[in-house]
Design an enzyme around this catalytic site. Structure first.
Site, mmCIF file in Angstrom:
data_model
loop_
_atom_site.group_PDB
_atom_site.id
_atom_site.type_symbol
_atom_site.label_atom_id
_atom_site.label_comp_id
_atom_site.label_asym_id
_atom_site.label_seq_id
_atom_site.Cartn_x
_atom_site.Cartn_y
_atom_site.Cartn_z
ATOM 1 N N ALA A 66 111.898 63.844 62.695
ATOM 2 C CA ALA A 66 112.077 63.081 63.930
ATOM 3 C C ALA A 66 112.386 61.636 63.530
ATOM 4 O O ALA A 66 111.999 61.193 62.444
ATOM 5 C CB ALA A 66 110.806 63.148 64.767
ATOM 6 N N GLY A 111 110.279 67.217 61.471
ATOM 7 C CA GLY A 111 111.029 67.913 62.520
ATOM 8 C C GLY A 111 112.212 68.709 61.982
ATOM 9 O O GLY A 111 112.635 69.682 62.613
ATOM 10 N N GLU A 114 110.763 71.883 60.865
ATOM 11 C CA GLU A 114 110.399 72.627 62.083
ATOM 12 C C GLU A 114 111.635 73.232 62.740
ATOM 13 O O GLU A 114 111.593 74.355 63.256
ATOM 14 C CB GLU A 114 109.668 71.677 63.045
ATOM 15 C CG GLU A 114 108.338 71.207 62.478
ATOM 16 C CD GLU A 114 107.693 70.116 63.303
ATOM 17 O OE1 GLU A 114 108.206 68.980 63.298
ATOM 18 O OE2 GLU A 114 106.681 70.401 63.967
ATOM 19 N N GLU A 134 104.270 64.547 58.016
ATOM 20 C CA GLU A 134 103.743 63.779 59.151
ATOM 21 C C GLU A 134 102.422 63.086 58.852
ATOM 22 O O GLU A 134 102.159 61.989 59.344
ATOM 23 C CB GLU A 134 103.583 64.703 60.378
ATOM 24 C CG GLU A 134 104.892 65.015 61.090
ATOM 25 C CD GLU A 134 105.620 66.217 60.512
ATOM 26 O OE1 GLU A 134 105.290 66.667 59.400
ATOM 27 O OE2 GLU A 134 106.543 66.708 61.188
HETATM 28 N N1 CAA Z 1 113.778 58.717 60.838
HETATM 29 C C1 CAA Z 1 114.582 57.627 60.860
HETATM 30 N N2 CAA Z 1 115.327 57.233 59.824
HETATM 31 C C2 CAA Z 1 115.231 57.947 58.689
HETATM 32 C C3 CAA Z 1 114.413 59.086 58.579
HETATM 33 C C4 CAA Z 1 113.660 59.470 59.719
HETATM 34 N N3 CAA Z 1 112.894 60.563 59.732
HETATM 35 N N4 CAA Z 1 114.542 59.572 57.329
HETATM 36 C C5 CAA Z 1 115.406 58.779 56.689
HETATM 37 N N5 CAA Z 1 115.836 57.801 57.509
HETATM 38 C C6 CAA Z 1 116.771 56.706 57.193
HETATM 39 C C7 CAA Z 1 116.135 55.652 56.311
HETATM 40 O O1 CAA Z 1 115.388 54.739 57.084
HETATM 41 C C8 CAA Z 1 117.350 55.042 55.663
HETATM 42 O O2 CAA Z 1 117.949 54.166 56.599
HETATM 43 P P1 CAA Z 1 118.520 52.695 56.107
HETATM 44 O O3 CAA Z 1 119.602 53.049 55.125
HETATM 45 O O4 CAA Z 1 119.008 52.089 57.372
HETATM 46 O O5 CAA Z 1 117.356 52.009 55.475
HETATM 47 C C9 CAA Z 1 118.313 56.218 55.509
HETATM 48 O O6 CAA Z 1 117.842 57.229 56.411
HETATM 49 C C10 CAA Z 1 118.282 56.810 54.105
HETATM 50 O O7 CAA Z 1 116.936 57.099 53.784
HETATM 51 P P2 CAA Z 1 116.229 56.581 52.428
HETATM 52 O O8 CAA Z 1 116.830 55.290 51.991
HETATM 53 O O9 CAA Z 1 114.749 56.611 52.664
HETATM 54 O O10 CAA Z 1 116.679 57.725 51.417
HETATM 55 P P3 CAA Z 1 115.885 58.242 50.131
HETATM 56 O O11 CAA Z 1 116.813 59.148 49.408
HETATM 57 O O12 CAA Z 1 115.284 57.110 49.383
HETATM 58 O O13 CAA Z 1 114.664 59.117 50.726
HETATM 59 C C11 CAA Z 1 113.644 60.733 52.193
HETATM 60 C C12 CAA Z 1 114.934 60.282 51.466
HETATM 61 C C13 CAA Z 1 112.630 61.197 51.171
HETATM 62 C C14 CAA Z 1 114.043 61.886 53.105
HETATM 63 C C15 CAA Z 1 113.071 59.541 52.995
HETATM 64 O O14 CAA Z 1 114.121 58.996 53.787
HETATM 65 C C16 CAA Z 1 111.940 59.926 53.905
HETATM 66 O O15 CAA Z 1 110.823 60.081 53.450
HETATM 67 N N6 CAA Z 1 112.229 60.039 55.233
HETATM 68 C C17 CAA Z 1 111.204 60.305 56.210
HETATM 69 C C18 CAA Z 1 110.761 61.750 56.194
HETATM 70 C C19 CAA Z 1 109.641 61.974 57.200
HETATM 71 O O16 CAA Z 1 108.584 61.381 57.108
HETATM 72 N N7 CAA Z 1 109.907 62.853 58.170
HETATM 73 C C20 CAA Z 1 108.939 63.178 59.193
HETATM 74 C C21 CAA Z 1 109.217 62.365 60.430
HETATM 75 S S1 CAA Z 1 107.948 62.562 61.639
HETATM 76 C C22 CAA Z 1 108.295 63.999 62.438
HETATM 77 O O17 CAA Z 1 109.244 64.706 62.123
HETATM 78 C C23 CAA Z 1 107.363 64.314 63.577
HETATM 79 C C24 CAA Z 1 107.540 65.620 64.213
HETATM 80 O O18 CAA Z 1 107.101 66.642 63.726
HETATM 81 C C25 CAA Z 1 108.185 65.710 65.504
#
Ligand code: CAA
Length: 261
Positions: A66, A111, A114, A134
């Protein structure tokens, strides 16, 4: 059909949906969820679509979860509405009459994991990574992850993955039964298309009845599930495909099934 965050392609009865926010690793924001929800409604009515492939744009992510920039501004009330929208969209995948395969080309986190779990089955690239991170955000999965992961890999393994927020590779995900098959990244889409074509060549009514029997059956006891299967088996005979399939076998020729539902 034009979308802001999706690419929709349809060819020979196979629909391909690409989640298209590569700069945010295809994170699910409210707009994308609403677009996908609407497209699923359209697909449900499209008798010519026999199979759906769901994938992510770019070579890095299926969906990285998400959209955290939206989550950061939510309160209890808006978060509940967001979860309801995501869960509702994902429930529509199971309710579609045609199979939906998640083609996971990279990160499938939160998400995104999921969403893949909500599809009927998953093919993954050897570069794919799965996880429910999460807890690292002070949250829990909200799009059905606590439920679908536990049903797929068992409660204890689901809890370990959720509590530790550990990411696992495609091969480990396959061994756990989360993923059906793993392919080298450059072969993934061809392999998915090959399976899609096989499925699209079957009778669409029998495929829809098999899908509903499995989905409804896993939530009830064996006897109730077999009862539903018996009714669905009977319903197969309402389609000309049952006569065509059995007749073709007896006449030693290849069956030619209906091209739409
Ligand atoms: N939401 C918003 N933006 C996201 C994102 C997310 N879930 N995941 C990645 N992005 C964005 C980053 O902010 C970044 O944007 P900028 O270039 O503007 O800074 C861009 O995508 C590239 O990401 P990274 O620079 O972080 O890339 P990386 O290769 O270093 O890492 C990753 C990749 C490990 C996937 C890392 O991006 C990450 O940990 N993302 C979050 C994953 C996460 O926590 N997901 C769960 C979300 S909560 C959820 O899903 C709740 C639910 O059940 C409904």
């Amino acid at each position: 059909m034009e979308f802001k965050h999706l690419i929709y392609e349809k060819e020979e009865g196979i629909a391909r949906i690409t989640l298209n926010r590569p700069k945010a690793l295809n994170a699910l924001n409210a707009e994308l969820i609403a677009e996908l929800d609407g497209l699923l409604d359209t697909l449900a009515k499209d008798g010519a679509v026999r199979m759906v492939l769901l994938t992510g744009a770019g070579d890095k992510a299926f969906v990285a979860g998400a959209d955290i920039s939206e989550l950061a501004h939510m309160d209890s009330f808006s978060a509940r509405i967001f979860a309801e929208a995501g869960q509702g969209m994902m429930a529509k995948i199971a309710n579609l009459p045609m199979p939906v395969m998640a083609v996971v080309n990279g990160f499938a986190l939160g998400g995104g994991c999921e969403l893949a779990l909500a599809c009927d089955f998953i093919y993954a690239s050897d570069k794919a990574q799965f996880g429910l991170p999460e807890e690292t955000l002070g949250l829990i999965p909200g799009f059905g992850g606590t439920q679908r992961l536990a049903r797929r890999v068992g409660a204890a393994m689901a809890m370990e993955l959720i509590f530790t927020a550990k990411r696992i590779g495609a091969e480990e995900a396959r061994q756990l039964g989360l993923v059906n098959r793993v392919f080298p990244a450059e072969e993934l889409m061809d392999a998915a298309m090959k399976t899609a074509k096989t499925i699209a060549s079957m009778g669409p009514a029998a495929i829809a009845l098999a899908k509903i029997s499995v989905h409804r059956g896993v939530d009830v006891d064996l006897s109730a599930g077999c009862h539903m299967e018996k009714e669905a088996f009977g319903l197969c005979f309402a389609s000309p495909d049952a006569k065509e399939g059995t007749g073709a076998f007896l006449e030693k020729r290849k069956a030619v099934f209906s091209t739409s539902r």
